[in-house]
Structures are given as structure tokens and as C-alpha cells.
Motif scaffolding. Structure first.
Motif, PDB file in Angstrom:
ATOM      1  N   UNK A 256       0.823  -1.213   0.000  1.00  0.00           N
ATOM      2  CA  UNK A 256       0.000   0.000   0.000  1.00  0.00           C
ATOM      3  C   UNK A 256       0.857   1.264   0.000  1.00  0.00           C
ATOM      4  N   UNK A 257       2.202   1.116  -0.023  1.00  0.00           N
ATOM      5  CA  UNK A 257       3.098   2.264  -0.071  1.00  0.00           C
ATOM      6  C   UNK A 257       3.156   2.972   1.277  1.00  0.00           C
ATOM      7  N   UNK A 258       3.905   4.094   1.321  1.00  0.00           N
ATOM      8  CA  UNK A 258       4.578   4.780   0.225  1.00  0.00           C
ATOM      9  C   UNK A 258       6.016   4.331  -0.031  1.00  0.00           C
ATOM     10  N   UNK A 259       6.498   3.270   0.636  1.00  0.00           N
ATOM     11  CA  UNK A 259       7.836   2.760   0.286  1.00  0.00           C
ATOM     12  C   UNK A 259       7.797   2.262  -1.163  1.00  0.00           C
ATOM     13  N   UNK A 260       8.866   2.566  -1.916  1.00  0.00           N
ATOM     14  CA  UNK A 260       8.978   2.037  -3.274  1.00  0.00           C
ATOM     15  C   UNK A 260      10.097   1.005  -3.302  1.00  0.00           C
ATOM     16  N   UNK A 261       9.914  -0.007  -4.154  1.00  0.00           N
ATOM     17  CA  UNK A 261      10.810  -1.162  -4.164  1.00  0.00           C
ATOM     18  C   UNK A 261      11.461  -1.284  -5.543  1.00  0.00           C
ATOM     19  N   UNK A 262      12.752  -1.594  -5.552  1.00  0.00           N
ATOM     20  CA  UNK A 262      13.532  -1.681  -6.796  1.00  0.00           C
ATOM     21  C   UNK A 262      14.245  -3.019  -6.821  1.00  0.00           C
ATOM     22  N   UNK A 263      13.928  -3.822  -7.832  1.00  0.00           N
ATOM     23  CA  UNK A 263      14.627  -5.105  -8.011  1.00  0.00           C
ATOM     24  C   UNK A 263      15.861  -4.838  -8.867  1.00  0.00           C
ATOM     25  N   UNK A 264      17.033  -5.291  -8.396  1.00  0.00           N
ATOM     26  CA  UNK A 264      18.287  -5.026  -9.116  1.00  0.00           C
ATOM     27  C   UNK A 264      19.005  -6.353  -9.392  1.00  0.00           C
TER      28      UNK A 264
END
Ligand code: CDM
Ligand code: ATP
Length: 301
Positions: A256-264
Motif C-alpha cells: 500500500x506504499x509509500x515505500x517504493x521497491x527496486x529489483x536489481x
């Protein structure tokens, strides 16, 4: 019986969050693919005269210390079931962002349950603990189980998923939180008058988890709550763009956010993307975390 028990518990990211129409009880049926990630809270249970909650960590001021805290609710639920006096001090060492869509409160609920079970010697079965978790909240059973799992119903009915390798993640922590009911409410507003399909797990996503293939997982990530979170917090689009420009394979809002997630792709890229996110000024903090991570488990007893 022990005098102090510490339990470590991970945060989660939803690698797929398929949301159905609102049910009569206000909840939404989900196909919720959880992945536990290596950002941890620790809950320590110690015998005391009465139930008491304390919390330390950079976000501690935002954590309620009364009986609304999910750790307190977990202790009370277990004590009631076993006819035990809930005389316990629960200290939460908080590292999971608060109200960030990473199930921090749920994690503390699951950890407190495992800690009190060990402290009191209740010997509850795994199924009993899971049933109490489901009463506490939709995300709580997964915090107990960890690894990766498909959550159906409101997310509480879990089927474990085998994960074939390590995944590298970066999380951009936003200023302030988002309320989970408000984000689901915005989802309802945005989908009003639209036929919402039955939620179903993506076969391509499940295959990517099983094979440990980051590129395939990146291509299959999805979050039906993302438009709602972006509608309530439009600036998150800038954070998503900053991480993608810095070399992430894919970017999405965490739950539900507001953390954003980045797959690297790997560990060095994770550090580079975290640095770029911090430098972009679009987030409060950037954290690197591996996945999968173990569910709630005792570290000292
Ligand atoms: C967004 C997620 O974090 C994704 O894993 C979860 O669905 C939220 O799980 P949670 O925070 O444990 O949520 P709960 O404490 O069970 O419910 C809080 C509120 O979120 C909404 N909610 C939650 C789960 C669900 N399947 N449908 C919902 O509509 C309801 O308004 C509910 O009153
Ligand atoms: N132990 C706890 N830690 C943090 N917040 C808690 C806790 N117990 C209750 N809360 C309350 O729950 C609210 C949501 O916090 P939490 O960190 O669980 O959000 P979240 O990570 O967005 O949850 P989810 O991803 O499960 O929807 C907080 O604003 C706080 O009022």
C-alpha cells in the motif's frame, strides 16, 4: 522457562498484488504473492508485572505504545487463549519503516506471538499460532512464515512458494506513511463502475520465483494498489523514475506504499541504485535488502 526471549522478524514486499472487488465485509479478495526481505525488527519479551510496550529506533515516535500495538494485541490474544496473565514487557527494536507498506506492525505481531509462546512455554502448534495471526491482521500470518508465499482470501490463507535463488532489492523510504484502508478506499474509488477481475496469481511470476531469475521476476512484478498509492502520493512517480534511471531492473510501490521497491541484478548494483535514490532527493532514505528472508524466529532465549 526462559526469562527473556528475542525474536527476529522480516519485512515484506508484494511481488504481485492482484486485488479483487470489495467484499461485503469491506475486505478485498487478493492474489497476494509475498516475499520476505532482509530488513528486520526484533521483539524481546521479558516477564514483568503487567503488559508494557517500549520501542527504540529512528521511527519509534510513530509507534503506538498502548494496546493498539500489534505486539500487545498478539500477547493478549495468546494469553487469553491459554488462560495466562499477560504480564510481559515487549520491547520492539524497530528497523522496518512505519506505515510504509512493508508490514512492520504485522511483523511485530508475529514476533511477539512467537516470543510470548516461548517465554510462557505455551507450546502452541504452528496452526494455532497461524490462526491467531490471521485474527490480528491479513499480513500477520506471512510474517510468521517468511520466505515466499501466495496469500489468498484477504491475504491470510498461505501457500508456500519455493524460491530458487537470491534476489537483490533496494527500498526507498518516503517521508510520512500511507494508511492501508485509505489506499484500498482509493482503489475502490478508481475502479468504481469498472468490472474488477477475480484476482489470480501470475504463472510467469511464480516460475520466476522458482527459478531465481531476476530478469523474469522484474518482467512479471505487478501491484494493483500502485495507481491508488500514486493517486494519493503523486510524488512517488519521481522516486520510481529515479531508481529506474539508476539501473534497477524494475520498480514498484511496496504493497500500500509509500515505500517504493527496486529489483536489481546484483549487490553492487543495489548499492549504486541506493546512492542514486538518496542523491535524487526523492526519498528520505534508501535501504538495501536481500530476499528471501526467514520468517519470525527466536534468536536468543
Ligand atoms: C496491502 C497489504 O499490506 C498487502 O500485503 C495488505 O493487504 C494489508 O494487510 P494488513 O495491513 O494486515 O491489513 P488488515 O489489518 O487486515 O486490514 C486493514 C484494512 O485494510 C483493508 N484491507 C486489507 C486487506 C484486504 N485483503 N482487503 C482490504 O480491503 C481494509 O480496509 C482493512 O480494514
Ligand atoms: N508494532 C507496530 N509497529 C508499527 N506500527 C504499528 C504497530 N502496531 C500498530 N501500529 C499502527 O499501525 C499503523 C501501520 O503501521 P505499519 O508499519 O504496520 O504499516 P504498513 O507497513 O503500511 O502495514 P501493511 O504493509 O501491513 O499494510 C501505524 O501507523 C501504527 O499506528
Amino acid at each position: 522457562m526462559s526469562t527473556a526471549v528475542t525474536v527476529r522478524v522480516p519485512a515484506k514486499v508484494n511481488v504481485q498484488l492482484a486485488v479483487g472487488a470489495a467484499r461485503p465485509d469491506g475486505f478485498h479478495d487478493l492474489a497476494n504473492v509475498f516475499l520476505a526481505v532482509g530488513l528486520y525488527d526484533e521483539v524481546t519479551a521479558t516477564s514483568a508485572d503487567e503488559l508494557r510496550i517500549t520501542c527504540s529506533g529512528p521511527d519509534a515516535a510513530q509507534v503506538p505504545l498502548d494496546r493498539s500495538n500489534l505486539a500487545a494485541r498478539a500477547a493478549l490474544a495468546l494469553a487469553e487463549r491459554y488462560g495466562i496473565e499477560p504480564a510481559v514487557h515487549l520491547h520492539i527494536a524497530k528497523d522496518i519503516p512505519v506505515a510504509g507498506g512493508m508490514a512492520g506492525g504485522s511483523a511485530d505481531g508475529a514476533a511477539a506471538l512467537v516470543a510470548c509462546d516461548a517465554l510462557w512455554g505455551t507450546g502452541a502448534s504452528r496452526d494455532e499460532l497461524l490462526a491467531i495471526c490471521a485474527e490480528l491482521g491479513s499480513d500477520v500470518p506471512f510474517s510468521l512464515v517468511g520466505g515466499a508465499a501466495l496469500g489468498t482470501g484477504r491475504g491470510e490463507k498461505l501457500t508456500p512458494i519455493e524460491v530458487g535463488g537470491a534476489f537483490h532489492w533496494v527500498f526507498a523510504v518516503a517521508d510520512g506513511g500511507l494508511s492501508t484502508p485509505a489506499v484500498y478506499g482509493e482503489f475502490d474509488r478508481l475502479t468504481a463502475g469498472v468490472e474488477v477481475p477475480e484476482p489470480a496469481a501470475s504463472p510467469a511470476l511464480l516460475a520466476a520465483l522458482r527459478s531465481g531469475d531476476s530478469g523474469a521476476l522484474a518482467a512479471a512484478l505487478s501491484n494493483d494498489l500502485q495507481p491508488a498509492a500514486l493517486s494519493l502520493r503523486p510524488s512517488l512517480a519521481d522516486t520510481l523514475a529515479a531508481g529506474t534511471e539508476a539501473g534497477a531492473l524494475a520498480a514498484l510501490v511496496s504493497g500500500s506504499g509509500p515505500t517504493t521497491a527496486f529489483l536489481v541484478a546484483d549487490g553492487p548494483t543495489a548499492l549504486k541504485v541506493a546512492d542514486a535514490l538518496l542523491a535524487s532527493g526523492t526519498c528520505r532514505n534508501a535501504r538495501v535488502a536481500p530476499a528471501p528472508a526467514r520468517g519470525a524466529h527466536v534468536v536468543t532465549a
